[in-house]
Motif scaffolding. Structure first.
Motif, PDB file in Angstrom:
ATOM      1  N   LEU A  55     -31.417  26.129 -19.400  1.00 23.82           N
ATOM      2  CA  LEU A  55     -30.471  25.123 -19.865  1.00 23.82           C
ATOM      3  C   LEU A  55     -31.070  23.770 -19.502  1.00 23.82           C
ATOM      4  CD1 LEU A  55     -26.981  26.535 -18.819  1.00 23.82           C
ATOM      5  CD2 LEU A  55     -28.370  27.046 -20.836  1.00 23.82           C
ATOM      6  N   SER A  56     -30.869  22.795 -20.385  1.00 29.35           N
ATOM      7  CA  SER A  56     -31.298  21.428 -20.090  1.00 29.35           C
ATOM      8  C   SER A  56     -30.145  20.497 -20.413  1.00 29.35           C
ATOM      9  CB  SER A  56     -32.505  21.056 -20.954  1.00 29.35           C
ATOM     10  OG  SER A  56     -32.657  19.643 -20.965  1.00 29.35           O
ATOM     11  N   ASP A  57     -29.882  19.559 -19.503  1.00 33.48           N
ATOM     12  CA  ASP A  57     -28.819  18.567 -19.763  1.00 33.48           C
ATOM     13  C   ASP A  57     -29.420  17.251 -20.240  1.00 33.48           C
ATOM     14  OD1 ASP A  57     -29.909  17.518 -17.455  1.00 33.48           O
ATOM     15  OD2 ASP A  57     -28.118  17.816 -16.220  1.00 33.48           O
ATOM     16  N   GLY A  58     -30.677  17.298 -20.624  1.00 33.87           N
ATOM     17  CA  GLY A  58     -31.355  16.088 -21.081  1.00 33.87           C
ATOM     18  C   GLY A  58     -32.377  15.634 -20.054  1.00 33.87           C
ATOM     19  N   LYS A  59     -32.142  16.078 -18.800  1.00 32.35           N
ATOM     20  CA  LYS A  59     -32.992  15.626 -17.699  1.00 32.35           C
ATOM     21  C   LYS A  59     -33.337  16.806 -16.789  1.00 32.35           C
ATOM     22  CE  LYS A  59     -32.673  12.319 -13.942  1.00 32.35           C
ATOM     23  NZ  LYS A  59     -31.602  11.808 -13.089  1.00 32.35           N
ATOM     24  N   ASN A  60     -32.292  17.472 -16.306  1.00 36.90           N
ATOM     25  CA  ASN A  60     -32.487  18.598 -15.388  1.00 36.90           C
ATOM     26  C   ASN A  60     -32.608  19.900 -16.161  1.00 36.90           C
ATOM     27  OD1 ASN A  60     -31.750  16.950 -12.922  1.00 36.90           O
ATOM     28  ND2 ASN A  60     -29.899  16.741 -14.160  1.00 36.90           N
ATOM     29  N   VAL A  61     -33.328  20.852 -15.537  1.00 32.15           N
ATOM     30  CA  VAL A  61     -33.558  22.141 -16.182  1.00 32.15           C
ATOM     31  C   VAL A  61     -33.096  23.259 -15.247  1.00 32.15           C
ATOM     32  CG1 VAL A  61     -35.451  23.686 -16.742  1.00 32.15           C
ATOM     33  CG2 VAL A  61     -35.417  21.409 -17.714  1.00 32.15           C
ATOM     34  N   LEU A  62     -32.362  24.232 -15.780  1.00 31.42           N
ATOM     35  CA  LEU A  62     -31.914  25.385 -14.988  1.00 31.42           C
ATOM     36  C   LEU A  62     -32.327  26.676 -15.694  1.00 31.42           C
ATOM     37  CD1 LEU A  62     -30.092  26.358 -12.542  1.00 31.42           C
ATOM     38  CD2 LEU A  62     -28.277  26.580 -14.244  1.00 31.42           C
ATOM     39  N   PRO A  63     -33.249  27.440 -15.109  1.00 36.52           N
ATOM     40  CA  PRO A  63     -33.627  28.720 -15.723  1.00 36.52           C
ATOM     41  C   PRO A  63     -32.460  29.703 -15.692  1.00 36.52           C
ATOM     42  CG  PRO A  63     -35.253  28.028 -14.082  1.00 36.52           C
ATOM     43  CD  PRO A  63     -34.053  27.145 -13.907  1.00 36.52           C
ATOM     44  N   ILE A  64     -32.220  30.396 -16.806  1.00 38.14           N
ATOM     45  CA  ILE A  64     -31.122  31.378 -16.815  1.00 38.14           C
ATOM     46  C   ILE A  64     -31.578  32.768 -17.227  1.00 38.14           C
ATOM     47  CG2 ILE A  64     -29.214  29.731 -17.090  1.00 38.14           C
ATOM     48  CD1 ILE A  64     -29.267  30.588 -20.094  1.00 38.14           C
ATOM     49  N   GLY A  65     -32.891  33.004 -17.213  1.00 39.22           N
ATOM     50  CA  GLY A  65     -33.324  34.384 -17.405  1.00 39.22           C
ATOM     51  C   GLY A  65     -34.504  34.530 -18.338  1.00 39.22           C
ATOM     52  N   THR A  66     -35.135  35.698 -18.217  1.00 33.41           N
ATOM     53  CA  THR A  66     -36.269  36.036 -19.089  1.00 33.41           C
ATOM     54  C   THR A  66     -35.912  37.308 -19.846  1.00 33.41           C
ATOM     55  OG1 THR A  66     -37.302  37.424 -17.399  1.00 33.41           O
ATOM     56  CG2 THR A  66     -37.898  35.081 -17.404  1.00 33.41           C
ATOM     57  N   ALA A  67     -36.584  37.535 -20.972  1.00 36.53           N
ATOM     58  CA  ALA A  67     -36.287  38.738 -21.766  1.00 36.53           C
ATOM     59  C   ALA A  67     -37.480  39.081 -22.646  1.00 36.53           C
ATOM     60  CB  ALA A  67     -35.048  38.515 -22.632  1.00 36.53           C
ATOM     61  N   GLN A  68     -37.494  40.302 -23.120  1.00 37.17           N
ATOM     62  CA  GLN A  68     -38.439  40.692 -24.172  1.00 37.17           C
ATOM     63  C   GLN A  68     -37.672  41.341 -25.300  1.00 37.17           C
ATOM     64  OE1 GLN A  68     -41.431  42.536 -21.606  1.00 37.17           O
ATOM     65  NE2 GLN A  68     -43.023  41.310 -22.592  1.00 37.17           N
ATOM     66  N   ASP A  69     -38.128  41.010 -26.501  1.00 37.02           N
ATOM     67  CA  ASP A  69     -37.488  41.420 -27.742  1.00 37.02           C
ATOM     68  C   ASP A  69     -38.347  42.519 -28.380  1.00 37.02           C
ATOM     69  OD1 ASP A  69     -36.003  41.316 -30.061  1.00 37.02           O
ATOM     70  OD2 ASP A  69     -36.804  39.395 -30.756  1.00 37.02           O
ATOM     71  N   HIS A  70     -37.837  43.203 -29.383  1.00 34.89           N
ATOM     72  CA  HIS A  70     -38.612  44.192 -30.153  1.00 34.89           C
ATOM     73  C   HIS A  70     -38.424  43.823 -31.612  1.00 34.89           C
ATOM     74  CE1 HIS A  70     -37.760  45.996 -26.305  1.00 34.89           C
ATOM     75  NE2 HIS A  70     -38.596  46.971 -26.533  1.00 34.89           N
ATOM     76  N   LYS A  71     -39.417  43.141 -32.180  1.00 32.23           N
ATOM     77  CA  LYS A  71     -39.222  42.547 -33.504  1.00 32.23           C
ATOM     78  C   LYS A  71     -39.389  43.534 -34.655  1.00 32.23           C
ATOM     79  CE  LYS A  71     -39.721  37.620 -33.029  1.00 32.23           C
ATOM     80  NZ  LYS A  71     -39.841  37.236 -31.649  1.00 32.23           N
ATOM     81  N   ARG A  72     -40.244  44.552 -34.473  1.00 34.62           N
ATOM     82  CA  ARG A  72     -40.473  45.482 -35.582  1.00 34.62           C
ATOM     83  C   ARG A  72     -39.306  46.464 -35.725  1.00 34.62           C
ATOM     84  NH1 ARG A  72     -45.452  45.461 -38.043  1.00 34.62           N
ATOM     85  NH2 ARG A  72     -46.764  43.859 -37.101  1.00 34.62           N
ATOM     86  N   ALA A  73     -39.139  46.953 -36.949  1.00 35.75           N
ATOM     87  CA  ALA A  73     -37.966  47.785 -37.258  1.00 35.75           C
ATOM     88  C   ALA A  73     -38.010  49.174 -36.617  1.00 35.75           C
ATOM     89  CB  ALA A  73     -37.816  47.923 -38.772  1.00 35.75           C
TER      90      ALA A  73
END
Ligand code: AMP
Ligand code: GLY
Length: 421
Positions: free
Chosen positions: A197-215
């Motif tokens: 998340l960014s409020d324009g200045k500060n940054v707060l990490p809220i998680g990592t993930a991996q996706d599976h794009k192929r069908a």
């Protein structure tokens, strides 16, 4: 407070589910919503692309906070209209949304801030683009500059495929979105997504993930919007995350502020990681779908607190309390997706499934017809579970999938393979 969520996908159902658990939420309205969201919120019919209509709705309904799910209303300036009207809103301005809406803009920001990304060139002329492709050789990546519903990227394994993509895009296959192409160096490595998340200045990490794009299983078949996801992504170690923040994400946020277009909302960074070094593949200005489902499963009610802090410019005082947990989601899609598929088929078996902080079926393309749940889209359900290990989350998610009775649907059976033994 009264909260409005714009959107109708699995992403927005997961947002609604998390927000609803927070005692700060007195009344929850979604527009347009789906059958799953209708069970926990009021559904309003509202043109979410029309900033004036959204503002008028908020004023009439005393809405205190708006969360914008998809990129299209952001790129159309709905967040700008809300902020101008003095309504608290989660989501970037149209100017800041260029980080997703224009690949050329993002490259410019990377250049200006020194963020590592693929080498590239920009073209509006097909002959010049073809000559560049021939000089560079394959593999090479051809991208339509603008929003193309996830279809504007061709990873070309041969020069012939690359020049065909150039002709296609500059020939008008994506309309305005393809009036300019970005041609990129092919990056090798492992992909992961990082959400801050960014409020324009500060940054707060809220998680990592991996996706599976192929069908289909084994990463075969056509590209889709995403057939499943899990969080956290093991490749995003603490060291990689620290580098990504320092070398890519914070410099982007700083550069946007410097240009007078502060970034407020969730910034979704896609990285290619090789030998512990992240390089930027792309930015999105919204939560990933289905990545949001696993993030919300892990964040729960505190998602609302951090989104509010983000919208209020108070992220320096916000924090996330992490459990040492894992979440995984399996997408159930209509047979034929991402090509053509049947609509209106009946889905059964959901009634007996648990709905709690560890097990949830988030709806995407669903509706109720005469009391029966029916499929109305390509991606239809997101069967999501949380566990102490990823294997536990996976086993519980697939146990739920196996209880759902929908002969016209299909799933991938190997979600999470990269992170599981
Ligand atoms: P994008 O819409 O930019 O995320 O691109 C879609 C997918 O194409 C990414 O998730 C990557 O798998 C792949 N891709 C995009 N750009 C590159 C690149 N420069 N090198 C290798 N793969 C890429
Ligand atoms: N799941 C990929 C995306 O939301 O862009």
């Amino acid at each position: 407070m009264n909260i409005l969520i714009l959107g109708s996908g699995g992403r927005e159902h997961a947002l609604a589910w998390a927000v609803k658990q927070n005692p700060k939420c007195d009344r929850l309205v979604v527009a347009p919503g789906n059958a799953g969201m209708a069970e926990i919120a009021e559904c309003a019919s509202l043109d979410i692309m029309d900033g004036g209509a959204v503002c008028a709705f908020c004023e009439a309904q005393s809405i205190d906070f708006v969360i914008i799910g998809p990129e299209a209303p952001l790129a159309a300036g709905v967040a700008d209209r809300l902020r101008d009207a003095g309504i608290l809103c989660f989501g970037p301005s149209a100017a800041a949304a260029q980080l997703e809406a224009s690949k050329a803009f993002t490259k410019e920001i990377c250049d200006a801030s020194g963020a590592p990304t693929a080498a590239y060139a920009r073209f509006t002329n097909a002959a010049e683009a073809r000559a560049y492709v021939e000089a560079q050789g394959a593999p090479i990546v051809i991208k339509a500059d603008g929003l193309a519903a996830g279809k504007g990227v061709i990873v070309a394994m041969s020069v012939a495929e690359a020049t065909a993509a150039v002709d296609d895009m500059l020939g008008g296959a994506f309309g305005e979105a393809g009036a300019e192409v970005v041609i990129e160096e092919f990056m090798e490595g492992e992909e992961a997504s990082f959400f801050v998340l960014s409020d324009g200045k500060n940054v707060l990490p809220i998680g990592t993930a991996q996706d599976h794009k192929r069908a289909y299983d084994g990463d075969e078949g056509p590209n889709t919007g995403g057939m499943g996801a899990y969080s956290p992504a093991p490749v995003m170690t603490d060291a990689v995350t620290a580098r990504a923040l320092a070398e890519i994400v914070q410099p982007t946020v700083d550069e946007m502020a410097k240009r007078g277009m502060p970034y407020q909302g969730v910034l979704y960074a896609g990285f290619m990681i090789k030998d512990g070094a992240p390089r930027l593949v792309e930015y999105n200005v919204r939560f990933g779908d289905p990545e949001c489902q696993v993030l919300m499963m892990r964040l729960g009610a505190q998602a609302l607190d951090v989104m509010l802090a983000c919208a209020r410019g108070e992220l320096d005082r916000a924090q996330v309390n992490w459990a040492d947990d894992h979440a995984l989601t399996v997408v159930m899609a209509a047979k034929g997706y991402p090509g053509s598929y049947e609509k209106g088929t009946a889905i059964g078996g959901l009634e007996g499934l648990p709905e709690d902080s560890k097990n949830m079926v988030f709806h995407a393309g669903t509706a109720r017809k005469d009391g029966t749940l029916i499929a109305t889209g390509g991606r239809v359900l997101n069967v999501t579970a949380r566990g102490e290990t990823l294997a536990e989350a996976r086993d519980r998610a697939y146990a739920m999938v196996d209880q759902i009775d929908w002969p016209e649907g299909f799933v991938r059976r190997d979600i999470g393979w990269r992170a599981l033994p």
